[in-house]
Design a protein around this motif. Structure first.
Motif, PDB file in Angstrom:
ATOM      1  N   MET A 260       0.822  -1.200   0.000  1.00  0.00           N
ATOM      2  CA  MET A 260       0.000   0.000   0.000  1.00  0.00           C
ATOM      3  C   MET A 260       0.866   1.265   0.000  1.00  0.00           C
ATOM      4  O   MET A 260       0.583   2.240  -0.706  1.00  0.00           O
ATOM      5  CB  MET A 260      -0.921   0.000   1.211  1.00  0.00           C
ATOM      6  N   ALA A 261       1.964   1.236   0.766  1.00  0.00           N
ATOM      7  CA  ALA A 261       2.854   2.398   0.786  1.00  0.00           C
ATOM      8  C   ALA A 261       3.494   2.621  -0.582  1.00  0.00           C
ATOM      9  O   ALA A 261       3.667   3.768  -1.024  1.00  0.00           O
ATOM     10  CB  ALA A 261       3.928   2.198   1.850  1.00  0.00           C
ATOM     11  N   ARG A 262       3.832   1.559  -1.293  1.00  0.00           N
ATOM     12  CA  ARG A 262       4.471   1.701  -2.611  1.00  0.00           C
ATOM     13  C   ARG A 262       3.477   2.199  -3.658  1.00  0.00           C
ATOM     14  O   ARG A 262       3.823   3.023  -4.505  1.00  0.00           O
ATOM     15  CB  ARG A 262       5.055   0.361  -3.036  1.00  0.00           C
ATOM     16  N   VAL A 263       2.254   1.706  -3.637  1.00  0.00           N
ATOM     17  CA  VAL A 263       1.284   2.074  -4.673  1.00  0.00           C
ATOM     18  C   VAL A 263       0.736   3.481  -4.444  1.00  0.00           C
ATOM     19  O   VAL A 263       0.616   4.278  -5.378  1.00  0.00           O
ATOM     20  CB  VAL A 263       0.144   1.039  -4.721  1.00  0.00           C
ATOM     21  N   LEU A 264       0.395   3.814  -3.208  1.00  0.00           N
ATOM     22  CA  LEU A 264      -0.208   5.120  -2.943  1.00  0.00           C
ATOM     23  C   LEU A 264       0.768   6.267  -3.153  1.00  0.00           C
ATOM     24  O   LEU A 264       0.335   7.413  -3.356  1.00  0.00           O
ATOM     25  CB  LEU A 264      -0.756   5.159  -1.515  1.00  0.00           C
ATOM     26  N   SER A 265       2.075   5.995  -3.110  1.00  0.00           N
ATOM     27  CA  SER A 265       3.051   7.069  -3.267  1.00  0.00           C
ATOM     28  C   SER A 265       3.282   7.441  -4.728  1.00  0.00           C
ATOM     29  O   SER A 265       4.101   8.319  -5.005  1.00  0.00           O
ATOM     30  CB  SER A 265       4.390   6.650  -2.638  1.00  0.00           C
ATOM     31  N   GLN A 266       2.595   6.808  -5.667  1.00  0.00           N
ATOM     32  CA  GLN A 266       2.808   7.101  -7.082  1.00  0.00           C
ATOM     33  C   GLN A 266       1.969   8.272  -7.588  1.00  0.00           C
ATOM     34  O   GLN A 266       2.384   8.966  -8.518  1.00  0.00           O
ATOM     35  CB  GLN A 266       2.475   5.867  -7.931  1.00  0.00           C
ATOM     36  N   LEU A 267       0.792   8.493  -7.010  1.00  0.00           N
ATOM     37  CA  LEU A 267      -0.118   9.520  -7.502  1.00  0.00           C
ATOM     38  C   LEU A 267      -0.607  10.379  -6.346  1.00  0.00           C
ATOM     39  O   LEU A 267      -0.607   9.944  -5.187  1.00  0.00           O
ATOM     40  CB  LEU A 267      -1.319   8.880  -8.208  1.00  0.00           C
ATOM     41  N   PRO A 268      -1.059  11.594  -6.641  1.00  0.00           N
ATOM     42  CA  PRO A 268      -1.643  12.428  -5.581  1.00  0.00           C
ATOM     43  C   PRO A 268      -3.031  11.937  -5.209  1.00  0.00           C
ATOM     44  O   PRO A 268      -3.708  11.270  -5.994  1.00  0.00           O
ATOM     45  CB  PRO A 268      -1.692  13.823  -6.223  1.00  0.00           C
TER      46      PRO A 268
END
Length: 387
Positions: A260-268
């Motif tokens: 979740m930390a890796r995926v959510l950090s890609q977009l605002p």
């Protein structure tokens, strides 16, 4: 020779109409375009110019928004490419040694009958039980080494037959090991028999779901978030789930937080002024989480069916500020849409009036007409939407 000019209040000085033209009263030129309409002045001076030498005022469409930054034009969220956790090729589920329970029960009864025969042959069976079983009463002749050996073997056989019985349940499996070596897995249900020497570990192989607690994360802008996800999974390989990791449930939960930390950090979390991809696309975020977590959990024998975010919200310390920013962005977008529709309506109205020959307007009259129509349409649109 002095040329008389028109000094009507509220109008720029300019030449009077040419000779032969029908004079137009000053009051008639100030009549409201829409009769019975009470309008109020709004700051529209930026839309008009007072220079009499300028050409006709033509309403222009709203300017296009500036191109978003390169980071906002990124492709939709996707699982980052990274080697998955390698799985042990030698550790894979296989069928373990197991027999039907009825066979073990019959064998145990046979061994029990043999032990009773040894006791009866030694004369240890009392007279009353012997008569009840319709057996002849034998005098005591001593046990001897042979009879003791037979009884010892019979006792061990009874322990093996009845001690290895187990009840298999639907949705559970046993992982068998002997002295630390994997011996196989048993998924059968009902009464089964397994060697008492084997160590058994019960593993839940049912379809399970887990709803996480609010977990901290950040978006592409570094804004603190709180996210809750729902994971649907099951144990596919019991050997890896029980032996490849200390606790496969704890491993799965930690991998969920990392993914979740890796995926959510890609977009605002929100794009306030453009239509760039954001984390509000729950389907895209869920697909990326599912692909990433499925690859990470395969090494421990877990099959992940779906990972869906149920709630993504701002952290309490920034929630109020982001809420105000979102409201301001929505209000600005609404005002821009209203202004664009008003400008289009004014353009269409002026074009129809002049194209059909209903009115003949000079530059000044066109500016006045556009101004009055804009005020009327904007005021009417704002009042109607306020209701």
């Amino acid at each position: 020779m002095h040329t008389p000019t028109d000094s009507t209040p509220g109008r720029e000085p300019g030449p009077r109409p040419a000779p032969g033209a029908l004079p137009e009263p000053a009051a008639a030129r100030r009549v409201a375009v829409i009769k019975g309409e009470t309008t109020s002045e709004i700051p529209v001076h930026l839309l008009f110019r007072d220079d009499t030498g300028a050409g006709p005022v033509v309403p222009q469409p709203a300017p296009k928004p500036a191109a978003p930054p390169a980071r906002r034009r990124a492709r939709p969220v996707a699982a980052p490419a990274r080697p998955a956790v390698p799985a042990d090729p030698e550790l894979a589920e296989r069928a373990g040694p197991v027999l039907p329970g009825a066979v073990a029960v019959l064998a145990g009864l046979a061994v029990l009958a043999g032990c009773a025969a040894v006791v009866w042959s030694a004369g240890l069976l009392p007279a009353e039980p012997a008569r009840a079983l319709r057996l002849p009463v034998r005098p005591y002749a001593g046990m001897g080494a042979v009879r003791w050996g037979l009884l010892a073997l019979g006792t061990l056989a009874l322990v093996g037959c009845f001690g290895g019985l187990a009840r298999g349940r639907v949705g559970y499996a046993w992982v068998l090991s002997l002295f630390g070596e994997y011996r196989g897995s048993v998924r059968r249900t009902g009464l089964v028999w397994m060697s008492p020497l084997l160590l058994r570990r019960r593993v839940d192989v049912r379809l399970r779901h887990w709803r996480s607690e609010p977990m901290p994360a950040v978006d592409a802008d570094g804004t603190a978030l709180r996210a809750v996800v729902l994971v649907v999974w099951r144990v596919k390989d019991t050997a890896r789930a029980a032996l490849a990791v200390e606790d496969h449930v704890v491993y799965l939960r930690e991998q969920v937080e990392a993914a979740m930390a890796r995926v959510l950090s890609q977009l605002p979390a929100d794009a306030f002024h453009d239509d760039a991809p954001t984390l509000r696309d729950a389907e895209a975020v869920g697909d990326a989480l599912t692909r990433l977590l499925r690859a990470e959990a395969e090494a421990v024998g877990i099959e992940v069916y779906a990972v869906q975010p149920t709630r993504i919200e701002y952290a309490p310390e920034v929630a109020a500020a982001m809420r105000r920013r979102r409201v301001a962005a929505l209000d600005a977008r609404h005002r821009d849409a209203v202004l664009s529709s008003v400008v289009d309506a004014v353009d269409d109205t002026v074009g129809r009036l002049t194209a059909r020959g209903l009115v003949e307007l000079d530059d000044y009259e066109r500016r006045v007409l556009v101004k009055d129509l804009t005020v009327a349409f904007y005021t009417g649109r704002g009042g109607a939407e306020g209701v």
